[in-house]
Write an enzyme that holds these catalytic residues in place. Structure first.
Site, mmCIF file in Angstrom:
data_model
loop_
_atom_site.group_PDB
_atom_site.id
_atom_site.type_symbol
_atom_site.label_atom_id
_atom_site.label_comp_id
_atom_site.label_asym_id
_atom_site.label_seq_id
_atom_site.Cartn_x
_atom_site.Cartn_y
_atom_site.Cartn_z
ATOM 1 N N GLY A 163 0.829 -1.207 0.000
ATOM 2 C CA GLY A 163 0.000 0.000 0.000
ATOM 3 C C GLY A 163 0.861 1.253 0.000
ATOM 4 O O GLY A 163 1.839 1.349 -0.755
ATOM 5 N N ASP B 29 -2.204 -2.269 -10.684
ATOM 6 C CA ASP B 29 -2.037 -2.567 -12.113
ATOM 7 C C ASP B 29 -0.899 -1.732 -12.691
ATOM 8 O O ASP B 29 -0.123 -2.214 -13.528
ATOM 9 C CB ASP B 29 -3.339 -2.307 -12.869
ATOM 10 C CG ASP B 29 -4.497 -3.099 -12.269
ATOM 11 O OD1 ASP B 29 -4.253 -4.196 -11.751
ATOM 12 O OD2 ASP B 29 -5.646 -2.606 -12.308
#
Lengths: 308, 308
Positions: free
Chosen positions: A218, A248
């Site tokens: 994260g 992605d």
């Protein structure tokens, strides 16, 4: 070209509303729509980085037709999707004034055994021209849970480096087929290994078969365990924004770095900077090129190479 | 044929979810999709009652294409929609386990002056073959607020009975052009007349120009003020269900009754029974034929004809 596989493509719709209040009526003030599913997002970022990207997977129904039309307007991305009888799903992200998102995901289509066979054949043909392949996202109904393991093996047989980005049982089985890279987030990694300590879990995931494990942590960046060494890459500052598509973009960073034969620390810096530039972009899932170019030199990479 | 006008058509999507909780992710368990906008709903009910129905209005973009495809599979409804450059809106109704609905309405397209002119011309041609016309719903951007007043006048010039079902300023201006029937609900009627007492408000709406006013009173049925008399029609029992499309079914009941030259009490009984059969149908906006046929003889109509 770099090939990305998205077996469960989607048309991603974003609605902006003032305040989402259940059981009332809302005027949508802004609608955006784009081809989705993780591999399609990866391909778009690859194309923006100057790589030729080809997308494959399944597409069908009226939503599938809309998706292909929009994809045809995306420069640098070649559509090698396979038509199926089922209908491609839509996802609706409702963003309100808080900036938070309420997600409504349609069920995906069911894929028939004949469609799955046709895909495997087409995939092997596409591998012949691929410099790398990414296998991305969830499996639609009808595709066997060991699907990614088979696709990993086919890539390795064809000598094409393969990155796997999925979760749950498809990840567990896929890892055992020895992909070059897996890119789980902390939660997926814990589910795979049973360990909530990312460094230990990444090492364990490598033992299970992956040649390299890149765990996304994260806002805290990424952690890599590879045969060449282990590193941790951290963005230069704490980022606030929309994390949609950040993973992605990281996959696109890793894949492009692999194809360009960058050393691991540079691949990780690129992946972290692209991910951060996606979080900071005003449109969900897009990346801000100026921010990327600013950040890529500022990502802090620590760690060590293995003894040769 | 009976003509229905829907200037702001829509593709109506219904999502079923377990529980809608803002800022979380939801798996949609069921997706249904159908051509929408009030006039399209009216036409579908007219066709089910055995009347030839033609729909006109605007349609555009990829959503418009999907809408037309679905419309082409609707038996008895002829598509005379006009293509525009803008994109037809979607509406998303999220139904959760409580049975209550959360509505997300996309903004409609903007209509250009040239498109609006082309529509008026096409409308006058269509009137030549129409036995009645219904003007339904809101106005898209770019269409003047007096649009319905002009369409009412054109119908009256062509000697085609015209029903107007809209709200706000378009209703206020449309009423002044002397339509044969207006069908406001209690709230729209109060907004038009300033009176919250439906009988008085309906009488006032007639004074403003409508030849007949049929006010829908929700579960309590309908109230009509006409040159031939005034009546009140009440369903035989209290109904629980989804009111979506009940008003459109009532319009189809009134229009078909008008074309068949039924006396007012029979038109109202039909409108109330169709409306009730729509509330009770399992699918939002459809009507249950068996329920309709059972109820139509049981609607209680009270009132009196005017002295001739």
């Amino acid at each position: 070209m770099i090939l990305t596989v998205t077996l469960n493509t989607a048309l991603d719709i974003t609605y902006r509303v003032r305040n989402l209040t259940p059981h009332t009526s809302h005027r949508v003030t802004e609608v955006t729509e784009r081809p989705g599913g993780k591999g399609l997002n990866v391909a778009r970022v690859l194309a923006a980085l100057g790589h030729e990207a080809t997308v494959t997977g399944f597409v069908g129904g009226t939503t599938g037709r809309v998706l292909r039309e929009q994809l045809s307007r995306t420069t640098g991305v070649v559509d090698a999707l396979l038509p199926i009888a089922g209908t491609t799903r839509r996802t609706v992200a409702v963003v309100d004034a808080t900036g938070d998102t309420t997600q409504l995901n349609e069920p995906g289509p069911a894929v028939t055994p004949a469609e799955w066979s046709a895909f495997q054949e087409a995939y092997e043909h596409l591998l012949a021209d691929a410099s790398a392949v990414a296998l991305c996202g969830s499996l639609p109904q009808g595709v066997p849970v060991g699907a990614y393991a088979g696709l990993v093996r086919a890539a390795r047989t064809a000598n094409v480096p393969v990155l796997l980005d999925t979760s749950g049982e498809p990840l567990r089985r896929g890892v055992a087929a020895r992909p070059d890279v897996v890119k789980p987030n902390a939660e997926e990694l814990a589910e795979l290994t049973g360990s909530h300590e990312p460094f230990r879990a990444a090492r364990d995931a490598r033992r299970r078969g992956a040649h390299a494990v890149v765990a996304s942590l994260g806002a805290e960046g990424q952690l890599a365990h590879t045969a060449e060494g282990h590193w941790r890459a951290t963005p230069p500052r704490r980022l606030r924004g929309n994390p949609t598509g950040a993973g992605d973009s990281a996959v696109a960073g890793l894949l492009s770095g692999l194809v360009e034969r960058l050393p691991w620390p540079e691949r990780l810096a690129r992946a972290v900077a692209l991910s951060a530039a996606t979080v900071l972009a005003p449109v969900a899932g897009e990346f801000d090129r100026a921010v990327y170019e600013e950040l890529v030199g500022q990502v802090r990479v620590t760690g060590e190479a293995s003894a040769a």
